[in-house]
Design an enzyme around this catalytic site. Sequence first.
Site, PDB file in Angstrom:
ATOM      1  N   VAL A  49       1.123  -0.800  -0.369  1.00  0.00           N
ATOM      2  CA  VAL A  49      -0.195  -0.293  -0.201  1.00  0.00           C
ATOM      3  C   VAL A  49       0.843   1.248  -0.271  1.00  0.00           C
ATOM      4  O   VAL A  49       0.191   2.367  -0.352  1.00  0.00           O
ATOM      5  CB  VAL A  49      -0.928  -0.022   1.002  1.00  0.00           C
ATOM      6  CG1 VAL A  49      -1.823   1.629   1.367  1.00  0.00           C
ATOM      7  CG2 VAL A  49      -2.137  -1.133   1.064  1.00  0.00           C
ATOM      8  N   GLU A  50       2.176   1.048   0.718  1.00  0.00           N
ATOM      9  CA  GLU A  50       2.460   2.521   1.045  1.00  0.00           C
ATOM     10  C   GLU A  50       3.786   3.081  -0.733  1.00  0.00           C
ATOM     11  O   GLU A  50       3.313   3.951  -0.841  1.00  0.00           O
ATOM     12  CB  GLU A  50       3.867   2.460   1.937  1.00  0.00           C
ATOM     13  CG  GLU A  50       3.277   2.313   3.485  1.00  0.00           C
ATOM     14  CD  GLU A  50       2.901   3.782   3.763  1.00  0.00           C
ATOM     15  OE1 GLU A  50       3.337   5.142   3.187  1.00  0.00           O
ATOM     16  OE2 GLU A  50       2.311   3.825   4.153  1.00  0.00           O
ATOM     17  N   SER A  51       4.510   1.551  -0.729  1.00  0.00           N
ATOM     18  CA  SER A  51       5.402   2.593  -1.660  1.00  0.00           C
ATOM     19  C   SER A  51       5.482   0.912  -3.406  1.00  0.00           C
ATOM     20  O   SER A  51       6.018   1.329  -4.445  1.00  0.00           O
ATOM     21  CB  SER A  51       6.523   1.857  -1.599  1.00  0.00           C
ATOM     22  OG  SER A  51       6.832   0.294  -1.223  1.00  0.00           O
ATOM     23  N   TYR A  63      -7.264   4.027   4.514  1.00  0.00           N
ATOM     24  CA  TYR A  63      -6.141   3.432   4.114  1.00  0.00           C
ATOM     25  C   TYR A  63      -6.389   2.427   5.217  1.00  0.00           C
ATOM     26  O   TYR A  63      -5.522   1.104   4.545  1.00  0.00           O
ATOM     27  CB  TYR A  63      -4.927   4.238   5.012  1.00  0.00           C
ATOM     28  CG  TYR A  63      -3.403   3.852   5.397  1.00  0.00           C
ATOM     29  CD1 TYR A  63      -2.948   3.838   3.689  1.00  0.00           C
ATOM     30  CD2 TYR A  63      -3.354   3.629   6.180  1.00  0.00           C
ATOM     31  CE1 TYR A  63      -1.759   3.797   4.137  1.00  0.00           C
ATOM     32  CE2 TYR A  63      -1.985   2.720   6.158  1.00  0.00           C
ATOM     33  CZ  TYR A  63      -1.461   3.066   5.120  1.00  0.00           C
ATOM     34  OH  TYR A  63      -0.192   2.651   5.313  1.00  0.00           O
TER      35      TYR A  63
END
Length: 220
Positions: A95-97, A188
């Site tokens: 999800v982040e990168s 998120y």
Amino acid sequence: MPSSSLRTLGGAAAAVAFCAVMTFPRGLGEDPATLGPPEAAEPGPVGLVDRVDQQLEERIAALESLQRRVLARTIVSEAEQARIDPLLVLALIEVESAWDPTALSGRGARGLMQLRETTMRRELERHGIPVLDPLDPVANVRAGVRYFRRLLDAFGREEVALMAYNAGPNRILGYLREGEIPERFHVYPRRVRTELRRLRHSMAPPAPELAASHVSAGAQ
């Protein structure tokens, strides 16, 4: 007691916990040795490092096999020692990168787990780990897992800790003090949990009876 009151009490508790975490020089309240480098033996359940390694091979093609193996062992070891599901770490990375070790956000967050350089350095330095290269994916994961563990300890609930990881702990604390976290911040943790479910399905170890049948077939 109304739900808004419960949220307010939760916010007050989180504020106290987070202040306590930030006050002590070591966020986990443990000796750095307890979260040191992975040992020679493979960490985690049998075969888990292999399955993480396979995910990395599929998602980060630029990594050489040795680098990939070290990163896979680090993810499992750090998660295990921080009492976090290793697949949750993988979900955070997705999800982040989207598995890009060179990812850089508009706010200066870097690497697989999208940490600002100051946050990354602070997390590693509190455990006596020198930061030789801020772009090193192994160092990024070690710092990211430890930072998330501190958020879990401070906020007490995984969902709120995930929101704090994404939006910043002070911002989430402010909303908790006001009585409620706006709905937009709940997106998120839902994304992370959706990815976690996918990983648990795709990375599940083979059933014992299926593995045994493959062994028997190969022996004939």
